[in-house]
Each structure stands twice: as structure tokens, then as C-alpha cells.
Scaffold this active site. Structure first.
Site, PDB file in Angstrom:
ATOM      1  N   THR A 143      -3.053  13.009   1.425  1.00 42.73           N
ATOM      2  CA  THR A 143      -1.900  13.860   1.100  1.00 42.73           C
ATOM      3  C   THR A 143      -1.453  13.715  -0.343  1.00 42.73           C
ATOM      4  O   THR A 143      -0.565  14.456  -0.769  1.00 42.73           O
ATOM      5  CB  THR A 143      -0.708  13.516   2.016  1.00 42.73           C
ATOM      6  OG1 THR A 143      -0.257  12.186   1.711  1.00 42.73           O
ATOM      7  CG2 THR A 143      -1.090  13.597   3.469  1.00 42.73           C
ATOM      8  N   GLU A 197      -1.757   5.596  -4.669  1.00 42.07           N
ATOM      9  CA  GLU A 197      -3.181   5.484  -4.996  1.00 42.07           C
ATOM     10  C   GLU A 197      -3.716   6.718  -5.726  1.00 42.07           C
ATOM     11  O   GLU A 197      -4.672   6.633  -6.485  1.00 42.07           O
ATOM     12  CB  GLU A 197      -3.999   5.258  -3.720  1.00 42.07           C
ATOM     13  CG  GLU A 197      -3.943   3.846  -3.166  1.00 42.07           C
ATOM     14  CD  GLU A 197      -2.678   3.576  -2.355  1.00 42.07           C
ATOM     15  OE1 GLU A 197      -2.541   2.470  -1.841  1.00 42.07           O
ATOM     16  OE2 GLU A 197      -1.836   4.496  -2.251  1.00 42.07           O
ATOM     17  N   ASP A 220      -8.103  13.396 -46.361  1.00 45.43           N
ATOM     18  CA  ASP A 220      -7.244  13.581 -45.182  1.00 45.43           C
ATOM     19  C   ASP A 220      -7.442  12.493 -44.133  1.00 45.43           C
ATOM     20  O   ASP A 220      -6.634  12.360 -43.211  1.00 45.43           O
ATOM     21  CB  ASP A 220      -7.530  14.940 -44.518  1.00 45.43           C
ATOM     22  CG  ASP A 220      -7.283  16.116 -45.444  1.00 45.43           C
ATOM     23  OD1 ASP A 220      -6.253  16.097 -46.137  1.00 45.43           O
ATOM     24  OD2 ASP A 220      -8.118  17.033 -45.475  1.00 45.43           O
ATOM     25  N   ASN A 258       5.749   8.611  -1.797  1.00 43.72           N
ATOM     26  CA  ASN A 258       5.597   7.164  -1.616  1.00 43.72           C
ATOM     27  C   ASN A 258       6.921   6.490  -1.299  1.00 43.72           C
ATOM     28  O   ASN A 258       6.970   5.514  -0.543  1.00 43.72           O
ATOM     29  CB  ASN A 258       4.973   6.546  -2.870  1.00 43.72           C
ATOM     30  CG  ASN A 258       3.455   6.631  -2.847  1.00 43.72           C
ATOM     31  OD1 ASN A 258       2.892   7.697  -3.094  1.00 43.72           O
ATOM     32  ND2 ASN A 258       2.802   5.542  -2.513  1.00 43.72           N
ATOM     33  N   ASN A 314      -2.074   8.315   1.742  1.00 42.80           N
ATOM     34  CA  ASN A 314      -1.973   8.424   0.288  1.00 42.80           C
ATOM     35  C   ASN A 314      -3.170   9.165  -0.310  1.00 42.80           C
ATOM     36  O   ASN A 314      -3.024   9.974  -1.229  1.00 42.80           O
ATOM     37  CB  ASN A 314      -1.866   7.037  -0.352  1.00 42.80           C
ATOM     38  CG  ASN A 314      -0.466   6.449  -0.210  1.00 42.80           C
ATOM     39  OD1 ASN A 314       0.479   7.156   0.116  1.00 42.80           O
ATOM     40  ND2 ASN A 314      -0.347   5.153  -0.437  1.00 42.80           N
ATOM     41  N   VAL A 317       0.837  -1.202   0.000  1.00 41.02           N
ATOM     42  CA  VAL A 317       0.000   0.000   0.000  1.00 41.02           C
ATOM     43  C   VAL A 317       0.870   1.249   0.000  1.00 41.02           C
ATOM     44  O   VAL A 317       0.579   2.245  -0.673  1.00 41.02           O
ATOM     45  CB  VAL A 317      -0.945  -0.010   1.222  1.00 41.02           C
ATOM     46  CG1 VAL A 317      -1.666   1.328   1.339  1.00 41.02           C
ATOM     47  CG2 VAL A 317      -1.943  -1.153   1.109  1.00 41.02           C
ATOM     48  N   ASP A 344      -3.071  20.602 -43.745  1.00 43.28           N
ATOM     49  CA  ASP A 344      -3.687  20.548 -45.061  1.00 43.28           C
ATOM     50  C   ASP A 344      -3.937  21.985 -45.512  1.00 43.28           C
ATOM     51  O   ASP A 344      -4.164  22.862 -44.679  1.00 43.28           O
ATOM     52  CB  ASP A 344      -4.996  19.764 -44.986  1.00 43.28           C
ATOM     53  CG  ASP A 344      -5.735  19.754 -46.300  1.00 43.28           C
ATOM     54  OD1 ASP A 344      -5.122  19.361 -47.303  1.00 43.28           O
ATOM     55  OD2 ASP A 344      -6.907  20.139 -46.323  1.00 43.28           O
TER      56      ASP A 344
END
Length: 990
Positions: free
Chosen positions: A820, A400, A727, A789, A817, A395, A442
Site C-alpha cells: 500500500t 519502507e 566558469d 505509517n 507497507n 516495522v 554566463d
């Protein structure tokens, strides 16, 4: 055996409606049998066909009213086709087409690319006979109804967009999402139901957000691509009917005139001054002359097939009659659509980078879990404890917030683009705009407006400004009288773009076109045709028994019919010096390049006489004008380090003139290459040539596709803009396919992943700037997420090494996670674009979204954050030992340290990291306040405390934890200040 002896012979025809023939050419030739059966089934009145190659016999059941000899003659006319598999495909009956439609798309595409009909090189009468039609009567209405039922409506098939289920499933692709799902599965297996539910909620929220955003984009684009019906004049049973275009079938005889939209592919059987605008199909902006008698080779390019009309093109001048040879999915437009479906769009840079980063995080997570398991085994931990600790570390290792931050940032960017008139089909295309390195443009309908406009007038043998109306009144009057366009609500309507431009010029001079035409009613028209490059009109003139004759056409031909010159003083003899001056003016205007038409007038008693002895009135020069903002666009994209390349079906001179007008080469020498120079080049040679070429002219659709792929072969991020059917393949293959929303064809909008709703190219610059800002902000967010992390992994490993029971719970780390990571990450990602975002070159091809050189700095920063958290952890151990209080102190320091660290992630360039500007991003400031409150919330809510496994903190513990949380911010600011002092240079792409 002679050709005559190989013709079909009637063996038996005594039974009405049943015919047996001997066909020597199919004897022991099974492939000829299949082809012949296919063609005979397409004949009018045929009910069934059976053939045997071993005996060379053909058995036909047919309408008894049809004479057997007539059927034999029709079959004789088909024998020239049975060795030609392309013709076999062209005449395949409806039931076979239905079966082909059930085959895999890839197989259909290969067949269509190979089996191209060659109706253009066959005589008109033979084509009519092949389809059982008649030039003067058209099809029998019952036969037409039967064919419509068998073949289906004449509607260009649309590429089916992704289903709702497929679009939803697409949101869950990618390693970061898979890692979260895996983490949830382990949580379920070990009894952590709350952890699993929380993790899956993050995944589901991310998926719903992406699905809703991309679904809205798909719906908006499909709203632009709906096909509309238009009436077509068709011969049925000898009568002219106005039918919806969807009811056309092969064999129908259609009548077209100026302003008609060609409803299907058709072989011309008669023409009267017919000119057709084929820009949507070929990219050639000038109308092309058509003929029903030209003898063409089988390999004649589409743009030179003067005997054909193609679906989606527009009749510019004259009239014509043609027999339909292909409808719906068998047309050239459909063939280009199938070619588009074979083109694969490369993966967007941000998608590739997230996959790469996700792979690295997965490897890091597995390695960390392996270290954990090793520590647990050495220390004699139980299997359940090892699994629980490994889950906590997993984890910690998986950010996440990564998918949610990336998806939300891109979707919000997509929303901003939509409000500015740019519809983006996929989220990843927002970021791809910012990675753009080569912009292929084009010409017709993209840089230019795909309409004609008078830019220069010549009167009295001299060039006259358009605002000098008194000198142009006679010329303007002829522009009204010799014109097939009508006036509605004060503007030109109907007929061709050329007629629109000429009538628009006259209206701008203040003439009342309706009143003038009533005063000089038209009595007759002599149409332009091959060999007669002019159009004449005959009018009644009050007070004169003779007819007023007006002439409009090629300047040389008109001048040759004149002996007088109209000037402001009146009519004077046309001298040799006048002729020379007028010819030189015409050559100069034509070299612009412009389409130049001359006007003359006279009187006649004999409407059938060849016009001679006329008065030369003047000339009008017309161009397809460059779009407003096109030159500014080129200047801005060049300043941004993006290389513009013009790819067009127009002539080299026309393309070069437009390129010069918009300053495509930036003041340098313009390099123009004609398609004939690249036709036989290998992909490698073409890739090398494409790097230095500014303009590719006379390019067919498959060559546009090859050029785009050649540019991509060098690792460039390539965008292609376009509006025509021709095109579409290149739009589908480019990293970013950009179609015009108003003037673009349905197919172009169908395959593009970006649509400019109002055709305003200036919004492209905004989109590119927004894309660059999004990429730079996502990069900063990713660096923040990975760094924080990494600090959690470091804390978890060191806690595990220190002793059992000290590790943070999985729910603690998941809360950190989510709280923050997500909101601060979004705050970073939603920052306004840097002021210099369009003054820097695009990032280098292959550059990682998180460069390798930055990982050392990120490791240092994560280490400082981990040390500050471990400091609180050790103090908590000393005071309380392992347990909820210690975990609470570590939790508070780790979460708040990460939040404060967000402030220094706003800039990776030390020169721009000023302490007084750390709070300039109001979105980020609000995100930090909210996240700080959520980080503290568990300490005040008993349920959350139990869920996270923490306890309330004393005031001294909280002060110590918050003090430790400020250490990373102070350390990073000090280090960057030193770095700036030692290295004052401004690093790129910061």
C-alpha cells in the site's frame, strides 16, 4: 657585496661532465638552495644537481658536450628566481611533480593557488634561456623526448568520477535506509528470517535502481567530455613539425596562426598582428591583441596578459611564435580545474528534507518502542514478547516505501530529462531544478552563441539592409578578397570568428568566393599588428598592370586613408559631411556594442608603399548573437519567480546590451556592477549587494565563484550556467551547475551536474517545470506515506494496550507497507505537472518538504484510518477472539483504507479536490487496482496466509472490513468540503 661578486664562479671543471661552482647567494640560505636546485634540474642536458648552503657550493653533472661556461651563464640567469617561490613551483622538475601528485588533493590545490608563475612579466629571451630552448631552432628532439618521458603527456587531467563501488554505496546513505537495515538486523536476531529478507530486499532493490540510473548518467556525460588530439606546429631541431598536442613539453617553441587552438600556456617571443579569442578562459567575447614586448606587472590579471598564450584559447587573427612554459596539469586551465575541485556543492533540498524527515521518524519509532516496552513491563510480558512487539512497531514506524518512492520518482524524472536532451548526473539534481530561486547566466556561449555575425552593413555612407544585395556587391567582394577564411561545402571554414562572419556575409549575398579569388589572385598580405590596426591584401587584376589593394580595419584609420567614396552611382569625392556621417554611424554601431570593420580599395604600383588615396567602400558591424529562445527563456523564468543574474567576463557595455536585449531586468532599471567595484568587498557585503544586481561584468573565475557563494549565503537555491574553463569553479559550487554539451569546454562539462546536450536553453524551462512537479508530487507521496505509517503506529499501540497476542505480525505490517506504500506512492509521484506549475513562485528558502502546519491534518487523517481499522479489529475480537481471523479483518481494513485514502492525497488544496476528478490520474488508478489485488492475495494463497499469520475471511467479515475501509475517504472529503466553504482562498504551493 655587489651583484657581480654574487654571481656564480667556476671552482672546478677539469672532469668532463662534472662542474663545481661557488654561488654566494645560496650561502647559509637553505630555502634558496632548494629553489636553485629545482631550477637547475630543469635545464637542458643536466643529469644531477647537488648543493650545500653551508659552503655555498653547487655540484652539477651534465652532458660532456655542453660547455661549462654556458652552464654557468644559464645558472646566473636563474638567480633572480630563487627568492620567488612561485617561479620555483613553475619550474619544478617532473619527478617533483609526480611526488606532488601523490599528496592529498586538498594540499595540491592550496599550493597551486599560491604558486602562480609570472612568465608574463619576464623578457622573452630570459624565458627561452630558462627552459634551455632556442627561438629559431626550438628544442633538441632528444631533450624533448626526455622531458616528455619525465613530465608526461600534455593532457588536461580529468577529475575522476566516483567508482562503481562508491556510486553503489552512495545509494545506501540516509536515515530511512539505515532504519530499514536496523529493522532487518533485529528480525534476524529474533528469528524473523523472512521479515529480514523481505526488508533487505527492499533496500537492495532501491540501491540497484539508483545505481543503474546514476551510472547511466555518468557514462553519457563522460562520453561528451572525451579529450581530442589536435596537431600543433612545433620547432624541433630547427625544423617545423606537425605534432599531436599531447607531445608538447615545456621549452617547445610553437607556431600559431588564425584558427589555431592554443595547446599549452606559452610566453610569446614574436607576433604579427596576433589577436586571440580568450572567451573560454576569461569570458571576454572580443579577441584581444597580443605583444611580445609589453612590460607587465606581476599582478596583471590573466585577461590583460598580452605577452601570454593560454591553453584552450583560439587564435583569431595574425601569427605568433611562443615558448611553452606550462603543460597539462600546470596550465591555467588546470589551475581552474583544481579550484573547481575545492568547491563543495550544497546538499540537494530533497536530500536534506528526507534526512530531516527520517530523523523525525527515527525519534518517533524509538519513542513508540519505548512506550511498548513500558506497557510490556507493566503487564509482565516476557522479554521475547516485548522484543517481538517492539519489532512489529518498528516495522510499522518505518515507511519502507519512502526510499524507493523517492529514488524511483527522481530516476524516472531523470530519464524524461535525458530524452529531452538534458543529462543529469545526480538524481537529486532533478529535484534541485524545481527548487531553483536564482539562475546565474554566463553570457558568452550561454545567452549568446559565441560566434560573430554581421548584423549591419554600411555602403555609400548609409546604413543598408542586408537583403539589398545590389547595393552591397562591392562591399561583399572586398569581404571575400580581404579574408583568410576558406570555403568548404558552401560555408566559411578555418581562421577566426571575425573572418568567418565577414565571409559568411559575402556568401549570403550570393557571391562565388572561389571564382572571385581565382579572378583576383592574391599576391601579398600586409598583416595587422600593434600600431597598424588594419590588414591589406594585394591582388592581380585582369587588364590592369597595377595591383588591386584592399584594406580592412579600424573605421577611423581606414577613413583617414581615403579621399573618395564608393556609392551606387560610382566613385565620388569624400566630403567632410560624408566623413562626419560615417564616423557617427561607426560610433552608434560600436555603442550597440558591435565590432565594426571598414573596407576600402585602391590600386598601387608599389606594394611596399603606405596605402593612401583609397576609395571608402563601407563598414560591417558584427555581434555575438543572442541564442534563439534566450529572451523567451528569461521571460518564462521571471514569470516562474526565478531571478536571473548575468555574470560575465565581458565589458560592462557589452553585458548591459545583451541584458537589455533579453529583458533581464523585466522592464525595470538594469543594475550593472563592474568587478573592480567588488574586488575588495567582504563576503557579507557582497552577499547584500548580490541580492539587487542584475549584471556582474568583467568578472574573473574566482569572482564568479564568490558571487555564487554570496547568493547561496542568503539561503537561496542557485544555478549557474556556463561553457568555459573560467566558469568551472562556479559550476562546481552552485546547487545546480549547468554546462553546454556542444559548445562547452571539457572542464565545464566535467564539473557540472547538469549538461544541456544540444545547448538549447528552452529545455531548461522544461527541466525546471519537471523538477517542481517532482518535488510537489514527492511531497504528496511523503505526506501519504507518513500519514499511513502513523495510522499503523496508532493501531499497534492501541492493540498492545488492549491485550497480549492482538498485535499485527511484523510480516503483516511489512506487507502492508510494501503493497500500500510503494505503488500508490509512485502513482502520486508520477502525476503530470499541474498546469500552473511555472506560474507560481519557487517555494520559500528553508521550507520543509512536509510543512509543520500539515502535521496536524496528517494526524487527523491517520487517526481516522486507525479508528476504521480498530473498528474491524474489535468486531473480529468479539467474533473470534485474538488470532488469525481478527488479524485478517484488521489487515484488510487497514490496507484498503490506506489505498482509498491515496485518492484524496492527489491535492492538498481543497479547491482542487473535486470528487469527480479523483480518478483522473490513470497511473494512480492502475497502481490502486494492482495494490488492492496484492492486498487481497494472501487470503487466497495458503503460503502467504501462514507467512502473514492471517486466516481466510467469511463474506460478511470481508464486507464489514471493506465498509470500514471506506470511512477515512468519506470523512476526509467531508472535512475538506467544510474547509473550502469556510476558507475559499487558494493556498500557495498546494
Amino acid at each position: 657585496m655587489t651583484l657581480d661578486t654574487m654571481m656564480p664562479e667556476i671552482v672546478h671543471s677539469a672532469v668532463p661532465g662534472r662542474l663545481r661552482l661557488k654561488v654566494p647567494r645560496i650561502l647559509n640560505r637553505p630555502e634558496r638552495v632548494r629553489n636553485l636546485v629545482t631550477h637547475v634540474r630543469g635545464l637542458s642536458g643536466i643529469r644531477s644537481v647537488n648543493a650545500r648552503s653551508m659552503t655555498g657550493s653547487l655540484i652539477v653533472t651534465h652532458d660532456p658536450k655542453i660547455d661549462a661556461e654556458d652552464i654557468r651563464k644559464q645558472i646566473s640567469g636563474l638567480l633572480s628566481l630563487i627568492d620567488d617561490p612561485a617561479q620555483h613551483a613553475a619550474a619544478s622538475p617532473p619527478r617533483e611533480r609526480k611526488e606532488a601528485g601523490k599528496r592529498p588533493a586538498r594540499r595540491r590545490v592550496r599550493t597551486a593557488a599560491r604558486d602562480v608563475p609570472a612568465w608574463h612579466c619576464r623578457p622573452a629571451g630570459e624565458v627561452i634561456g630558462t627552459f634551455g630552448s632556442d627561438e629559431t631552432r626550438g628544442l633538441d628532439s632528444r631533450e624533448a623526448s626526455a622531458r616528455l618521458k619525465r613530465f608526461g603527456p600534455n593532457v588536461l587531467p580529468h577529475e575522476a568520477g566516483p567508482s562503481n563501488l562508491a556510486l553503489f554505496a552512495k545509494q545506501f546513505e540516509g536515515l530511512p535506509v539505515m532504519m530499514l537495515v536496523g529493522s532487518a538486523a533485529v528480525s534476524f536476531a529474533t528469528g524473523g528470517v523472512a521479515d529480514a529478507v523481505a526488508t533487505l530486499s527492499v533496500v537492495a532493490l532501491n540501491g540497484v535502481l539508483g545505481y543503474v540510473t546514476e551510472g547511466q548518467a555518468e557514462r553519457r556525460i563522460h562520453a561528451l567530455t572525451g579529450q581530442s588530439e589536435h596537431p600543433v606546429r612545433v620547432l624541433r631541431d630547427g625544423a617545423v613539425l606537425n605534432l599531436p598536442s599531447s607531445r608538447l613539453v615545456s621549452g617547445d617553441v610553437v607556431l600559431v596562426s588564425a584558427g589555431s587552438l592554443v595547446p599549452a600556456d606559452a610566453r610569446l617571443v614574436s607576433v604579427d598582428g596576433l589577436m586571440v579569442d580568450e572567451s573560454a578562459l576569461t569570458g571576454e567575447s572580443m579577441p584581444v591583441a597580443k605583444s611580445d614586448t609589453d612590460r607587465l606587472l606581476r599582478d596583471t590579471p590573466i585577461g590583460d596578459r598580452s605577452t601570454m598564450l593560454y591553453a584552450g584559447t583560439i587564435v583569431a587573427e595574425g601569427r605568433g611564435r611562443a615558448v611553452v612554459v606550462a603543460t597539462a596539469g600546470d596550465t591555467e586551465a588546470a589551475r581552474l580545474q583544481r579550484l573547481s575541485s575545492t568547491a563543495t556543492r550544497p546538499q540537494a533540498p530533497v536530500e536534506a528534507e528526507l534526512d530531516r524527515l527520517g530523523s523525525k521518524l527515527a525519534i518517533a519509532s524509538l519513542a513508540a518502542c519505548g512506550v511498548f516496552a513500558g506497557i510490556g513491563i507493566l503487564r509482565g510480558y516476557s522479554a521475547s514478547m516485548i522484543l517481538k512487539d517492539a519489532l512489529a512497531l518498528a516495522v510499522a514506524a518505518v515507511p519502507e516505501g519512502l526510499p524507493m518512492v523517492a529514488t524511483t520518482t527522481l530516476s524516472l524524472g531523470l530519464g524524461r530529462m535525458q530524452r529531452r536532451g538534458i543529462l543529469i548526473r545526480q538524481l537529486s539534481a532533478v529535484e534541485s531544478m524545481g527548487a531553483l530561486q536564482v539562475l546565474c547566466l554566463d553570457k558568452t556561449g550561454t545567452l549568446t552563441q559565441n560566434r560573430m555575425e554581421v548584423v549591419t552593413a554600411v555602403a555609400g555612407g548609409e546604413e543598408v539592409p542586408l537583403d539589398r544585395k545590389a547595393d552591397l556587391d562591392v562591399l561583399a567582394a572586398l569581404a571575400v578578397l580581404n579574408n583568410d577564411a576558406s570555403v568548404e561545402d558552401g560555408a566559411a571554414n578555418g581562421s577566426s570568428q571575425t573572418e568567418h562572419a565577414i565571409l559568411g556575409f559575402a556568401l549570403s549575398q550570393g557571391l562565388d568566393a572561389g571564382q572571385l579569388r581565382q579572378h583576383y589572385p592574391r599576391k601579398a598580405t600586409i598583416e595587422r599588428k600593434p600600431g597598424r590596426p588594419w590588414m591589406a591584401t594585394l591582388h592581380e587584376e585582369p587588364g590592369d598592370d597595377r595591383l588591386l589593394l584592399t584594406l580592412k580595419g579600424s573605421p577611423e584609420d581606414v577613413l583617414n586613408r581615403c579621399n573618395r567614396l564608393v556609392t551606387v552611382e560610382g566613385s565620388v569625392p569624400l566630403e567632410a559631411s560624408d566623413r562626419k556621417r560615417i564616423i557617427e554611424l561607426n560610433e552608434r554601431l560600436a555603442a550597440r556594442p558591435a565590432r565594426v570593420l571598414a573596407f576600402a580599395r585602391g590600386h598601387t604600383d608599389n606594394p611596399d608603399a603606405d596605402p593612401q588615396g583609397l576609395e571608402f567602400v563601407g563598414m560591417l558591424a558584427m555581434v555575438d548573437p543572442v541564442r534563439p529562445g534566450a529572451k523567451a527563456l528569461i521571460r518564462k523564468i521571471r514569470r516562474a519567480g526565478i531571478r536571473p543574474v548575468l555574470i560575465t567576463g565581458d565589458q560592462a557595455a557589452t553585458a548591459a546590451a545583451v541584458a537589455d536585449e533579453v529583458e533581464l531586468s523585466g522592464g525595470g532599471a538594469l543594475r550593472v556592477i563592474d568587478s573592480t567595484s567588488i574586488a575588495d568587498l567582504s563576503p557579507d557585503l557582497l552577499a547584500g549587494l548580490a541580492q539587487d544586481t542584475h549584471v556582474f561584468a568583467r568578472v574573473a573565475s574566482h569572482q564568479k565563484l564568490a558571487i555564487v557563494k554570496a547568493l547561496q549565503a542568503s539561503g537561496r537555491i542557485v544555478a549557474m550556467t556556463g561553457d568555459g574553463v573560467n566558469d568551472a569553479p562556479a559550476l562546481a559550487a552552485a546547487n545546480i551547475g549547468i554546462a553546454m554539451g556542444e559548445s562547452g569546454t571539457e572542464l565545464a562539462r566535467d564539473v557540472a551536474n547538469v549538461v544541456i546536450r544540444d545547448d538549447n536553453l528552452e529545455t531548461l524551462v522544461e527541466a525546471i517545470a519537471q523538477g517542481r512537479a517532482i518535488y510537489r508530487n514527492i511531497r504528496r507521496s511523503l505526506e501519504y506515506l507518513v500519514t499511513t505509517n502513523m495510522s499503523e503506529i496508532a493501531v499497534s499501540i492501541l492493540e498492545a494496550l488492549h491485550g497480549p497476542g492482538e498485535l499485527e505480525t511484523p510480516m503483516e505490517l511489512l506487507w502492508i507497507n510494501l503493497v500500500t506504500d510503494v505503488f500508490p506512492g509512485l502513482g502520486l509521484a508520477l502525476a503530470d505537472p499541474d498546469p500552473d506549475v511555472m506560474d507560481r513562485p519557487p517555494r520559500m528558502a528553508g521550507e520543509h518538504i512536509v510543512p509543520e502546519r500539515d502535521f496536524a491534518r496528517m494526524a487527523q487523517d491517520s487517526g481516522v484510518i486507525a479508528v476504521s481499522a480498530l473498528l474491524s479489529h474489535l468486531v473480529g475480537l468479539a467474533r473470534y477472539g485474538p488470532g488469525p481471523e481478527t488479524r485478517g479483518m484488521t489487515f484488510l481494513t487497514l490496507s484498503q483504507a490506506q489505498l482509498l485514502y491515496t485518492l484524496v492525497c492527489q491535492r492538498t488544496d481543497p479547491k482542487k479536490l473535486h470528487p469527480e476528478k479523483l480518478l483522473e490520474n490513470r497511473t494512480l488508478d492502475l497502481a490502486l487496482l494492482g495494490s488492492s489485488a496484492l492486498g487481497a492475495l494472501p487470503f487466497f494463497v495458503p503460503f502467504l496466509r501462514r507467512l502473514l499469520g492471517i486466516a481466510p475471511l467469511r463474506a460478511s467479515d470481508m464486507a464489514l472490513s471493506l465498509g470500514a475501509a471506506a470511512i477515512p475517504l468519506a470523512t476526509v472529503l467531508a472535512r475538506r468540503s467544510i474547509q473550502l466553504h469556510l476558507d475559499p482562498e487558494d493556498p500557495p504551493n498546494a
